[in-house]
Motif scaffolding. Sequence first.
Motif, short mmCIF file in Angstrom:
data_model
loop_
_atom_site.label_atom_id
_atom_site.label_comp_id
_atom_site.label_asym_id
_atom_site.label_seq_id
_atom_site.Cartn_x
_atom_site.Cartn_y
_atom_site.Cartn_z
N ILE A 126 0.86 -1.17 -0.20
CA ILE A 126 -0.23 0.26 0.01
C ILE A 126 1.09 1.17 0.39
O ILE A 126 1.89 1.62 0.64
CB ILE A 126 -1.18 -0.03 1.14
CG1 ILE A 126 -0.29 0.17 2.73
CG2 ILE A 126 -1.94 -0.97 1.06
CD1 ILE A 126 -1.32 0.43 3.65
N VAL A 127 0.37 1.73 -0.17
CA VAL A 127 1.20 3.44 -0.96
C VAL A 127 1.11 4.26 0.44
O VAL A 127 -0.52 4.27 1.47
CB VAL A 127 0.33 4.50 -2.04
CG1 VAL A 127 1.60 6.37 -1.84
CG2 VAL A 127 0.77 3.82 -3.15
N ILE A 128 1.60 4.46 1.46
CA ILE A 128 1.52 5.03 2.53
C ILE A 128 1.45 7.16 3.27
O ILE A 128 1.14 7.48 4.18
CB ILE A 128 1.94 4.88 3.75
CG1 ILE A 128 3.50 5.07 3.66
CG2 ILE A 128 1.78 3.47 4.22
CD1 ILE A 128 4.43 3.92 4.66
N ASN A 129 2.34 7.27 1.50
CA ASN A 129 3.00 8.40 2.01
C ASN A 129 3.00 9.03 0.30
O ASN A 129 3.25 7.95 0.15
CB ASN A 129 3.85 8.98 3.42
CG ASN A 129 4.41 10.47 3.49
OD1 ASN A 129 3.57 11.53 2.87
ND2 ASN A 129 5.83 10.98 4.13
N VAL A 130 3.36 11.03 0.06
CA VAL A 130 3.50 11.52 -0.71
C VAL A 130 4.35 11.72 -0.64
O VAL A 130 3.85 12.95 0.09
CB VAL A 130 3.02 11.20 -1.89
CG1 VAL A 130 2.29 9.69 -2.20
CG2 VAL A 130 1.57 12.28 -1.57
N ARG A 131 4.70 12.34 -0.94
CA ARG A 131 6.48 13.96 -1.35
C ARG A 131 6.26 14.70 -2.90
O ARG A 131 6.99 14.01 -3.18
CB ARG A 131 7.35 13.62 -0.35
CG ARG A 131 7.42 13.63 1.44
CD ARG A 131 8.02 14.20 1.97
NE ARG A 131 7.54 13.43 3.64
CZ ARG A 131 8.49 13.38 4.48
NH1 ARG A 131 10.08 13.26 3.93
NH2 ARG A 131 8.31 12.71 5.51
#
Length: 132
Positions: A126-131
């Motif tokens: 799963i994707v948990i963070n984006v920057r």
Amino acid sequence: MTTRRLVIIIGAIVLGFWISSRFTDHNSSQPAGFGDSASCTVSKIVVDKLKAQSKGYGYFRITGRLINNCDQPTGVQIKVTVYGKADNILASPDLWPASTNNIPAHSEYPFECLQEAPGFHRFTVIVINVRT
């Protein structure tokens, strides 16, 4: 005399903050989302083409693809969770697949991770963070 100086200093500081806030253009001509991760959320990153291959000695190679549907290059952090037959968690590392690089806007990025997990039965990514 000291009270007067203190009032002048506090007034100058407040005036400085007020002036600086007046010159901050909240409707700038920069592209939408520039420097603002709020315009790119984890829901705009797709994880697909997931596969796991046994590499022996309890290691598994997990591969997949991230699709960046954001309008700007984005750093993506994922969580790979490996489960055993009893649905117990064997490993759950957080990874930045592109390391310190951002994934270009509207593009795909293949990733892989080698995970030690004797008793591997299934996994999730799963994707948990984006920057941005």
